[in-house]
Design a protein around this motif. Sequence first.
Motif, mmCIF file in Angstrom:
data_model
loop_
_atom_site.group_PDB
_atom_site.id
_atom_site.type_symbol
_atom_site.label_atom_id
_atom_site.label_comp_id
_atom_site.label_asym_id
_atom_site.label_seq_id
_atom_site.Cartn_x
_atom_site.Cartn_y
_atom_site.Cartn_z
ATOM 1 N N ALA A 1 24.952 49.632 2.737
ATOM 2 C CA ALA A 1 24.496 50.477 1.631
ATOM 3 C C ALA A 1 23.102 51.026 1.913
ATOM 4 C CB ALA A 1 24.505 49.674 0.332
ATOM 5 N N ALA A 2 22.224 50.188 2.472
ATOM 6 C CA ALA A 2 20.872 50.637 2.795
ATOM 7 C C ALA A 2 20.904 51.694 3.886
ATOM 8 C CB ALA A 2 20.023 49.444 3.233
ATOM 9 N N ALA A 3 21.772 51.507 4.891
ATOM 10 C CA ALA A 3 21.881 52.492 5.971
ATOM 11 C C ALA A 3 22.445 53.813 5.478
ATOM 12 C CB ALA A 3 22.758 51.933 7.095
ATOM 13 N N PHE A 4 23.296 53.727 4.443
ATOM 14 C CA PHE A 4 23.928 54.946 3.929
ATOM 15 C C PHE A 4 23.056 55.694 2.915
ATOM 16 C CE2 PHE A 4 26.783 57.241 1.045
ATOM 17 C CZ PHE A 4 27.460 58.032 1.970
ATOM 18 N N ALA A 5 22.033 55.046 2.391
ATOM 19 C CA ALA A 5 21.235 55.618 1.296
ATOM 20 C C ALA A 5 20.795 57.062 1.529
ATOM 21 C CB ALA A 5 20.024 54.731 1.022
ATOM 22 N N PRO A 6 20.295 57.447 2.720
ATOM 23 C CA PRO A 6 19.884 58.850 2.923
ATOM 24 C C PRO A 6 21.019 59.844 2.735
ATOM 25 C CG PRO A 6 19.022 57.438 4.663
ATOM 26 C CD PRO A 6 20.017 56.625 3.902
ATOM 27 N N TYR A 7 22.244 59.433 3.096
ATOM 28 C CA TYR A 7 23.396 60.332 2.973
ATOM 29 C C TYR A 7 23.915 60.368 1.534
ATOM 30 C CZ TYR A 7 22.947 59.535 7.921
ATOM 31 O OH TYR A 7 22.430 59.422 9.186
ATOM 32 N N ALA A 8 23.700 59.268 0.809
ATOM 33 C CA ALA A 8 24.068 59.257 -0.607
ATOM 34 C C ALA A 8 23.252 60.299 -1.361
ATOM 35 C CB ALA A 8 23.831 57.867 -1.198
ATOM 36 N N ARG A 9 21.977 60.429 -0.986
ATOM 37 C CA ARG A 9 21.124 61.430 -1.652
ATOM 38 C C ARG A 9 21.564 62.854 -1.340
ATOM 39 N NH1 ARG A 9 17.210 57.339 -0.465
ATOM 40 N NH2 ARG A 9 16.684 58.256 1.552
ATOM 41 N N GLN A 10 22.355 63.022 -0.273
ATOM 42 C CA GLN A 10 22.876 64.350 0.070
ATOM 43 C C GLN A 10 24.227 64.620 -0.604
ATOM 44 O OE1 GLN A 10 22.964 64.859 4.372
ATOM 45 N NE2 GLN A 10 21.100 63.623 4.609
ATOM 46 N N GLY A 11 24.695 63.644 -1.381
ATOM 47 C CA GLY A 11 25.957 63.826 -2.092
ATOM 48 C C GLY A 11 27.181 63.481 -1.267
ATOM 49 N N ALA B 1 31.043 51.917 -5.019
ATOM 50 C CA ALA B 1 31.298 51.722 -3.588
ATOM 51 C C ALA B 1 31.281 50.255 -3.208
ATOM 52 C CB ALA B 1 30.281 52.491 -2.747
ATOM 53 N N SER B 2 30.305 49.509 -3.764
ATOM 54 C CA SER B 2 30.192 48.105 -3.390
ATOM 55 C C SER B 2 31.435 47.326 -3.777
ATOM 56 C CB SER B 2 28.961 47.471 -4.053
ATOM 57 O OG SER B 2 29.063 47.565 -5.467
ATOM 58 N N HIS B 3 32.086 47.757 -4.860
ATOM 59 C CA HIS B 3 33.302 47.065 -5.300
ATOM 60 C C HIS B 3 34.517 47.567 -4.514
ATOM 61 C CE1 HIS B 3 36.324 45.221 -7.834
ATOM 62 N NE2 HIS B 3 36.881 46.411 -8.010
ATOM 63 N N ALA B 4 34.669 48.868 -4.401
ATOM 64 C CA ALA B 4 35.856 49.441 -3.768
ATOM 65 C C ALA B 4 35.901 49.188 -2.274
ATOM 66 C CB ALA B 4 35.913 50.946 -4.044
ATOM 67 N N LEU B 5 34.754 49.184 -1.604
ATOM 68 C CA LEU B 5 34.718 49.054 -0.152
ATOM 69 C C LEU B 5 34.432 47.638 0.327
ATOM 70 C CD1 LEU B 5 32.843 52.346 0.819
ATOM 71 C CD2 LEU B 5 35.309 51.921 0.728
ATOM 72 N N TRP C 1 31.732 53.199 10.238
ATOM 73 C CA TRP C 1 31.351 53.596 8.897
ATOM 74 C C TRP C 1 30.774 55.004 8.982
ATOM 75 C CZ3 TRP C 1 32.629 51.263 4.491
ATOM 76 C CH2 TRP C 1 32.996 49.920 4.523
ATOM 77 N N ALA C 2 31.173 55.863 8.072
ATOM 78 C CA ALA C 2 30.819 57.268 8.172
ATOM 79 C C ALA C 2 30.369 57.838 6.835
ATOM 80 C CB ALA C 2 32.025 58.066 8.692
ATOM 81 N N TRP D 1 32.051 46.398 3.445
ATOM 82 C CA TRP D 1 30.837 47.030 2.918
ATOM 83 C C TRP D 1 29.900 45.962 2.366
ATOM 84 C CZ3 TRP D 1 28.967 51.875 3.155
ATOM 85 C CH2 TRP D 1 27.972 52.270 2.260
ATOM 86 N N ASP D 2 28.615 46.060 2.703
ATOM 87 C CA ASP D 2 27.639 45.091 2.204
ATOM 88 C C ASP D 2 26.309 45.787 1.940
ATOM 89 O OD1 ASP D 2 26.375 45.444 4.707
ATOM 90 O OD2 ASP D 2 27.346 43.685 5.573
ATOM 91 N N GLU D 3 25.306 45.018 1.556
ATOM 92 C CA GLU D 3 24.005 45.597 1.213
ATOM 93 C C GLU D 3 23.362 46.312 2.396
ATOM 94 O OE1 GLU D 3 21.560 42.536 -0.379
ATOM 95 O OE2 GLU D 3 22.708 42.328 -2.244
ATOM 96 N N ASN D 4 23.548 45.795 3.584
ATOM 97 C CA ASN D 4 22.954 46.429 4.751
ATOM 98 C C ASN D 4 23.588 47.791 5.035
ATOM 99 O OD1 ASN D 4 21.159 44.322 5.270
ATOM 100 N ND2 ASN D 4 22.678 43.189 6.463
#
Length: 379
Positions: free
Chosen positions: A35-45, A21-25, A89-90, A30-33
Motif C-alpha cells: 500500500a505504501a509503495a502504491f500510494a503515489p499511483y493512488a493519488r493519480q487515480g 483494497a486492503s480487504h479485497a486484495l 503488483w501493478a 496485499w499488505d501495508e508495504n
Amino acid sequence: MSSSSSRQASSRRVSSAQASASHALAPYGWDENWAAAFAPYARQGLLPGRVLRVDRGQCDLVTPLGTVRADTEFVVPRDPMKVVCTGDWAAVDPDGDPRYVRTLLPRRTAFTRSTSSKRSEGQILAANVDHAIITVSLALEVDLGRVERFLALAWESGAQPLVVLSKADLVPDPLGLSYLVEDVESVAPGAQVLPVSAATGEGVEVLAAIVGGGTSVLLGASGAGKSTLANTLLGEDVMTVQAARDVDGKGRHTTTTRNLLVLPGGGVLIDTPGLRGVGLWDAETGVGQVFAEIQELAADCRFHDCAHEAEPGCAVRAATEDGSLSVRRLESYHKLLRENQRIVAKTDARVRAEILKDWKRKSAAGRAALEAKRGGRGR
C-alpha cells in the motif's frame, strides 16, 4: 451524463475501491508495504492490481473492482527482465476500453532463468514469490544435478526453496523412501525436503501449511506432478492433468501459462508450465548457497583464489579424497559456476576479460608441463 459528472463518478469509484483494497486484495498478498509503495499511483487515480496471468501483450489482474483485463503496451521495456509477469503488483487504469497497465511496483523477489535465445536474455517465471517449490517426481531416478540447478535459481531469486518429492506412493518401501529423502537433503542445505503423495495424502497437510503463508510458485519438469499438487492444494480440479509416459516419466505441457491462484486455506499459488531447460542467470550467490559445504571447505585452502582443481593445499580436493565430499558434488559445483560465468560474460566485459586471462594462464601452464615432460626439447 456530462464529462465532468463522469469524471466525478469515476473518481468516487476509485476512492471507494482504494479504501477497500486492503480487504479485497489481502487474499492475494496485499499488505501495508504494498500500500505504501502504491500510494503515489493512488493519488493519480490508478487502481492496484496483481497479475494473475499474462498472454500475448495482455494480462488478467485482480483489483478492488474485481478481475480485469488490461493491455501491457505501456510496460514494454527493452530489458526483458522488466516485462509484466505473473505475480507482479501493478498500477492499472480504473476504467476504459482497453484498460492499460501503467507501471509495475518494485519486485521483492523474482525467479529468473536464462532463455535458449542466443541473445542471452533472462526470463522471469514468477514475481514476488516467498516459497519456490521444486517438484521432483519419484516415478523416475532423481537427478541430483537438476535439483541443484533449480535450488541455485531459487536461492538467487530471494525466495525460500522447498523440494517436494512428488508421487511418493510409488516408493512403497519406507526405508527406500527415507534413503531418497536423505540423498536430496545432501544437495539441498537450508531447504526442507518433503515427500508428498496426492494419491494417499502423505505430506499434503505439511505442504498446505507451508504455502498457507505468502506466495508460492510450483516449479519442475513436465510430468513432475505440479498440476496434480495444485489441484490437491486447491481442493478442486482447476488445473488440467495428463498422465506421464510410462517409458520415461515425461509428461506433456498440461499447464501452458503461469497462473496465480488463491488457496482456500490461505496463501497464493503460481503454477508454471513444465521446464525442459533450467539455465542459470547471474546466480553466483545462489550456487554458493547450494554448495555451502564447499564454500566452508574453501576457507581452509592454501590459496584464497583456489579453483579447487590442481592447486596444492586445496582443502576441497582433500575432502573428495577422504570421501567427506563426493566427486559428483564438486563436479556439479564447477559445472554450474562455469555456466553462470559464461552467461554473465556475455553482458559483462570485465568477466570476459577474466575468462580470457584464465584461459591463457591454463594454456601456458599446459604448454610448460608438456615441455617439461619432453625434457625441454622441441618437436
